[in-house]
Each structure stands twice: as structure tokens, then as C-alpha cells.
Design an enzyme around this catalytic site. Structure first.
Site, PDB file in Angstrom:
ATOM      1  N   ASP A  72       0.825  -1.218   0.000  1.00 12.80           N
ATOM      2  CA  ASP A  72       0.000   0.000   0.000  1.00 12.80           C
ATOM      3  C   ASP A  72       0.858   1.266   0.000  1.00 12.80           C
ATOM      4  OD1 ASP A  72      -2.599  -0.829  -0.281  1.00 12.80           O
ATOM      5  OD2 ASP A  72      -2.911  -1.153   1.857  1.00 12.80           O
ATOM      6  N   ILE A 150      -9.165 -10.352  16.088  1.00 16.51           N
ATOM      7  CA  ILE A 150      -8.496 -10.280  17.390  1.00 16.51           C
ATOM      8  C   ILE A 150      -7.251  -9.409  17.293  1.00 16.51           C
ATOM      9  CG2 ILE A 150      -7.171 -11.628  19.073  1.00 16.51           C
ATOM     10  CD1 ILE A 150      -9.158 -13.893  18.651  1.00 16.51           C
ATOM     11  N   GLN A 194     -24.124  -2.537   8.947  1.00 17.11           N
ATOM     12  CA  GLN A 194     -24.615  -2.249  10.304  1.00 17.11           C
ATOM     13  C   GLN A 194     -23.821  -3.031  11.345  1.00 17.11           C
ATOM     14  OE1 GLN A 194     -28.896  -2.764  10.790  1.00 17.11           O
ATOM     15  NE2 GLN A 194     -29.228  -2.353   8.611  1.00 17.11           N
ATOM     16  N   CYS A 383      16.630  -6.486 -11.533  1.00 25.38           N
ATOM     17  CA  CYS A 383      17.211  -7.207 -10.392  1.00 25.38           C
ATOM     18  C   CYS A 383      17.556  -8.644 -10.785  1.00 25.38           C
ATOM     19  CB  CYS A 383      16.311  -7.121  -9.170  1.00 25.38           C
ATOM     20  SG  CYS A 383      17.270  -7.224  -7.645  1.00 25.38           S
ATOM     21  N   GLN A 387      20.417 -10.135 -13.455  1.00 25.92           N
ATOM     22  CA  GLN A 387      21.383 -11.187 -13.150  1.00 25.92           C
ATOM     23  C   GLN A 387      21.251 -12.339 -14.152  1.00 25.92           C
ATOM     24  OE1 GLN A 387      20.626 -12.018  -8.978  1.00 25.92           O
ATOM     25  NE2 GLN A 387      21.377 -10.015  -8.312  1.00 25.92           N
ATOM     26  N   HIS A 509      15.569  -1.317  -8.681  1.00 22.89           N
ATOM     27  CA  HIS A 509      14.135  -1.474  -8.955  1.00 22.89           C
ATOM     28  C   HIS A 509      13.514  -0.149  -9.402  1.00 22.89           C
ATOM     29  CE1 HIS A 509      13.558  -5.562  -7.235  1.00 22.89           C
ATOM     30  NE2 HIS A 509      14.675  -5.239  -6.597  1.00 22.89           N
ATOM     31  N   GLU A 511      10.791   0.335 -10.800  1.00 21.75           N
ATOM     32  CA  GLU A 511       9.330   0.340 -10.610  1.00 21.75           C
ATOM     33  C   GLU A 511       8.928   0.981  -9.281  1.00 21.75           C
ATOM     34  OE1 GLU A 511      11.326  -2.234 -10.329  1.00 21.75           O
ATOM     35  OE2 GLU A 511      10.616  -3.726  -8.879  1.00 21.75           O
TER      36      GLU A 511
HETATM   37  N1  GLN Z   1      17.849 -12.943  -5.696  1.00 24.24           N
HETATM   38  C1  GLN Z   1      18.618 -11.868  -6.205  1.00 24.24           C
HETATM   39  C2  GLN Z   1      19.487 -11.229  -5.139  1.00 24.24           C
HETATM   40  O1  GLN Z   1      19.268 -11.388  -3.977  1.00 24.24           O
HETATM   41  C3  GLN Z   1      17.741 -10.830  -6.858  1.00 24.24           C
HETATM   42  C4  GLN Z   1      16.836 -10.120  -5.908  1.00 24.24           C
HETATM   43  C5  GLN Z   1      15.685  -9.413  -6.566  1.00 24.24           C
HETATM   44  O2  GLN Z   1      15.358  -9.684  -7.720  1.00 24.24           O
HETATM   45  N2  GLN Z   1      15.037  -8.524  -5.834  1.00 24.24           N
HETATM   46  O3  GLN Z   1      20.424 -10.543  -5.455  1.00 24.24           O
END
Ligand code: GLN
Length: 537
Positions: A72, A150, A194, A383, A387, A509, A511
Site C-alpha cells: 500500500d 483479534i 450495520q 534485479c 542477473q 528497482h 518500478e
Molecule cells: N535474488 C537476487 C538477489 O538477492 C535478486 C533479488 C531481486 O530480484 N530482488 O540478489
């Protein structure tokens, strides 16, 4: 002006969209000239969602300051266009951890430590923290979970105490409920609402405003009935219909005058009518596309779209920026192999390989990237996706047999991706990755440089492994260039392929920094590349 507090609770069922309602309200208030932030209080016992499987809780959103938080917070940032931080997400685990640490230090010597007042005091302290910075006119606090659970009781109790302590007009409570439609009876039903308001009232919290999720418009006689049974004014029974996109919700809430009700409850000064021009402009571009592309999202958590929330939203922002409809097709990487890759990905205008952890689906990602690289299809790797691109290149272009990431194969003779040195001693799992914002310098003349239009960028991270710099020279000789480097550590942040239409892979990242008003340049240019490629076919 003293900071005012808005609490958002939920009842009847989860998944009603409290996060979107909170973010939409905050947006409307911000658009009126108030400075607003949103925080989320989650009732689970994990200290943060960082150790949760994405299937459990969706994506883990990482803030600039490196907090692993609830998804969120991503909505909050995308709507408000301001960064959040560790302080914006608090869990039961974090609260208890603090109180128990204090207890061990002797802070409560001689006293029995109890839920009330010690836990509720700590919850209240956290609820007020952002408000006390003096930075915000209004703090919206979303309480996770459902009233009646709870585990959310101490949070509701803290709200009860705080409202009393803050005084009338200093806070208000918005309760989100469901008004279901019974097809057989042909009727909307108010009973669940309600009951849920009664649960909340029994805990001592009387909501000021009800936001009722419904699949059908709620007629005024039903609103009157809800008002009568729930002790709210009829004009404070707000209808929230299913929206075409989540970005319509601020406008729908504006139409229902949610912001006006809040302003009158809190006796806020009337600053200005909300200025939503740029928001509406975004919606206009989103809904009137002049182009269309098919983009593949390859990952291993694709069964649950929430696992890739920020990526999906980034495509929406960047699609609108290009006035382009983005059809995102998800692919489970486990199901991709050299025999089917061409038939699965051949018609795509661009392909994104997603972040992830662990061995499952790794080979499918490598097979996909080999095909994309050889077929000259626009590619973005994020990420783990970056790799994978490095490992694929090492195996199939440099001819390094069994090249791998040591995450997947600790015994590999060619550790193209290896654990970062400062990660090797770490045994604890929670909050120990390389997290949050780091600087990256871009090589002049590179694709990355032309995408960002500047030499220095700051992006967010969440990883333990990195590109092994021993291989940079071999990679660059063969046409894969390290175009983004962390200036302090030398860590490779971006690799890009020369002699390819558009092949960029990033360790960070992007995004996590895309918002409605600031779509991320990497996504914007990636979609532009997809449009160009589609046209050229
Ligand atoms: N598993 C990979 C790392 O730890 C990539 C992590 C990811 O994609 N957020 O470096």
C-alpha cells in the site's frame, strides 16, 4: 495549524481497497493545498513484510530509506508523488519488539507490562510521530485488517484513546464497508455494514464517515437507512463503486464529496478547490491511447498479480505517457523452455524479466533472454532479471559453460553473479539485504544515459547478489557494456547490449519510483521501444 489525523478502518471483509481509498482521499486533500502523508498500521506479528513470500502478501515495497514495507505504501507514493519512509509502516511485531526491548532495558522496572497501556501507548506514539515532524497538515492512518479481528484490537483501542486525547475536530474516522448485492433477491443489503459499524462502536470508536463499496449505486433511501442505524449523517454515507482503474477513484470520491465531508468534520480551512488538472490529463492519456503494444512479464509469482504491483503500475504510468495501451501478458518462467519460447514470446513487442529469488524458474528466464537477445526484441531486466541476462550472456556468448549465480549454484566454475562481500557474514534474514536508495553513475554515450538524460541517478535496491566485476572486461569486449556503476563501491547497476534494438538490465528497482505524475524514464522509453518495434514489424 496543528496536524489533523484521519483514521481509515475496514469491516465486513478484507480486500475492499482501503489503501486506494486512503490514497485517493489524501490526493484530494493534497490537491487542495494541504501537505498530507499516509501511514499504514499492519496487525501481523512479522516486524516487516520483508520475509514474507510474495504469494502471502504481494510485493514488498522498498522505501528510499531502505524499509521493506506493505505494498500500500507504493500506492501512497504513486498517488501523492512524495516518498514514504520506515515511519510510514508499522506492524504489531515492530510495536512489541520495541516494548519488549524497553522492558529488557529496565524502562518499566517494577511494573507489569500490559497491552493497555504499554502496547497502546507505543501504538499511539507511532501514530503521532509523522504529525509531530511539523511537515504535515494531515496524517492519514490506514489500519490494516478488519474490525473484529483479534489482532487489530489494540490498534482500534489506540484510536479510541487518541481521539479522546486529541479532542473533537482534531481527528476523524472513516470506515470502509461492503454493501453486497444479492442477485436472487435483486437487492443491496445493508446488514453487514450495520454489524461492522456495531463492532467498531463496541470498541468505543464511532465512525464519522462510511465509505460503502458496492457493485451497484446506493439509492438515497438505503443511505438514509445506513445513516440511521450507524449514527452518521446521510451525507456521510459515501458510495464507492467499482472503478475502471484505480486512478479513477480520487475523482469518484470527489464526486461523492468525501474530501468536503472530511474538511467539515476536521474544521479545516477551505484552502482551494482541488486542482486535479494534471491527474485528469494523465487519465485522459490513459483512456485515449493512440498505440497498442503487447509486453511479456516473465516471473515466477505471476499467479498473484499483487506480487508485481509496482511493475504493473509503472507500465500504466508509462503507457499513459506514450498514449499507448499496454497489454501485459504474464508468463510463468517455469513453463518456458527452448522448444516453446519462440511460440510464446515471438509475437511480443517487448519482454520484461522480473525480480525474484531462488532457483525455481531460473532456467526458463535464461531461455527467454537467449531468444529475446537473438531475436532483437526490446528487453528490460530488473534485479534477478538483470542477473539472468548476465548469466545467459556468459553461457551463450562468452561460452562459459555452467556460468551461474552462486544463489542458484554455489559450486559454479564461473560465478558471474556472486554474493556481495558484506552479505557473506550475515545470518539473519529480516531487513539484511542491500536495501533502499544508492547513487549510480551513467556512462556518457550509453543508452542508459540517453534514457535518463543525466549522469547521476538515485535508485532503490533489494538484493544480496551482484555482478562479479572480474568479468566486466570480457563482457564489454563482447558487446555487453556496464553503463551504470555505483561510484562508491564499483557495483554494476546497469548492463546494456550494443548491437541490439533495446536491451537494458538493471540491478535496482525502477518500478519503485514510478508515479502518476513522474512516470519512470526507463519504463517510458521501454514502451517507446516496444511501439517502434511493433511499427517496424
Ligand atoms: N535474488 C537476487 C538477489 O538477492 C535478486 C533479488 C531481486 O530480484 N530482488 O540478489
Amino acid at each position: 495549524m496543528a496536524t489533523k489525523y484521519i483514521f481509515v478502518t475496514g469491516g465486513v471483509t478484507s480486500s475492499l481497497g482501503k489503501g486506494i481509498i486512503s490514497a485517493s482521499l489524501a490526493k484530494l486533500l493534497q490537491a487542495r493545498g494541504f501537505s498530507v502523508t499516509i501511514q499504514k498500521f499492519d496487525p501481523y506479528i512479522n516486524i516487516d513484510p520483508g520475509t514474507l513470500n510474495p504469494y502471502e502478501h504481494g510485493e514488498c515495497f522498498v522505501t528510499e530509506d531502505g524499509a521493506e514495507t506493505d505494498l500500500d505504501l507504493g500506492h501512497y507514493e504513486r498517488y501523492l508523488n512524495i516518498p514514504t519512509s520506515q515511519a510510514n509502516n508499522v506492524t504489531t511485531g515492530r510495536i512489541y519488539n520495541h516494548v519488549i526491548t524497553q522492558e529488557r532495558e529496565g524502562a518499566y522496572l517494577g511494573k507489569t507490562v500490559q497491552v493497555i497501556p504499554h502496547i497502546t501507548d507505543e501504538i499511539k506514539r507511532r501514530m503521532l510521530l509523522l504529525g509531530q515532524s511539523g511537515e504535515f497538515d494531515i496524517v492519514v492512518t490506514e489500519i490494516g485488517g478488519c474490525v473484529g479481528d483479534i489482532e487489530s484490537l489494540p490498534f482500534i483501542e489506540a484510536v479510541r484513546q487518541l481521539r479522546w486525547e486529541l479532542g473533537v475536530h482534531e481527528s476523524c474516522v472513516i470506515h470502509l464497508t461492503l454493501v453486497p448485492y444479492l442477485k436472487a433477491a435483486g437487492e443491496l443489503k445493508t446488514k453487514p455494514t450495520q454489524h461492522s459499524v456495531r463492532d467498531l462502536s463496541e470498541a468505543g470508536v464511532q465512525p464519522d464517515i462510511l465509505v460503502c463499496r458496492s457493485e451497484h449505486p446506493i439509492p438515497s433511501d438505503l443511505r438514509r437507512k445506513i445513516a440511521l442505524f450507524c449514527n452518521v449523517k446521510q451525507n456521510s454515507v459515501i458510495e464507492s463503486l467499482d472503478a475502471e482503474t484505480i486512478y479513477d477513484v480520487p475523482l469518484l470520491m470527489r464526486k461523492e464529496k468525501l474530501d468536503e465531508r472530511v474538511i467539515s468534520k476536521l474544521k479545516l480551512p477551505h484552502k482551494a478547490d482541488p486542482n486535479l488538472d494534471s491527474w485528469k490529463e494523465f487519465l485522459g492519456r490513459l483512456k485515449n491511447p493512440t498505440a497498442e503494444v503487447n509486453i511479456a512479464l516473465i516471473g515466477k509469482y505471476v499467479e498473484l498479480p499483487d506480487a508485481y504491483k509496482s511493475i504493473i503500475e509503472s507500465f500504466i504510468h508509462a503507457g499513459a505517457a506514450n498514449e499507448c495501451k499496454v497489454n501485459l501478458k504474464t508468463f510463468q518462467s517455469e513453463n518456458i523452455n527452448p522448444d516453446n519460447v519462440a511460440s510464446l514470446l515471438g509475437s511480443m513487442d517487448a519482454v520484461l524479466v522480473a525480480p525474484g529469488f531462488g532457483e525455481r524458474g531460473f532456467q526458463g528466464k535464461l531461455d527467454s533472454i537467449k531468444y529475446i537477445r537473438e531475436s532483437n526484441i526490446p528487453f528490460l531486466g530488473i534485479c534477478l532479471g538483470m542477473q539472468c541476462a548476465a548469466v545467459e550472456f556468459a553461457r551463450n556468448v562468452l561460452g562459459l559453460e555452467n556460468a551461474a549465480s552462486t544463489e542458484m549454484n554455489p559450486e559454479t566454475p564461473h560465478p558471474i553473479i556472486d554474493m556481495m562481500a558484506d552479505q557473506k557474514e550475515i545470518t539473519q534474514k529480516g531487513g539484511t539485504m542491500r536495501l533502499g536508495a544508492y547513487t549510480c553513475e551513467l556512462k556518457k554515450g550509453s543508452k542508459a544515459y540517453s534514457i535518463y538524460g543525466k549522469a547521476k541517478i538515485i535508485e532503490r535496491h533489494r538484493h544480496r547478489y551482484e555482478f562479479n566485476n572480474k568479468y566486466i572486461a570480457d563482457f564489454e569486449k563482447a558487446g555487453m557494456v556496464a553503463s551504470g556503476i555505483n561510484p562508491d563501491t564499483g557495483l554494476v547497476e546497469i548492463i546494456e547490449l550494443q548491437n541490439h534494438r533495446w536491451f537494458v538490465a538493471v540491478q535496482y528497482h525502477p518500478e519503485l519510483k514510478s508515479t502518476v505524475l513522474n512516470p519512470h524514464p526507463l519504463f517510458v522509453k521501454f514502451i517507446k521501444a516496444a511501439i517502434d518495434y511493433a511499427k517496424s514489424k
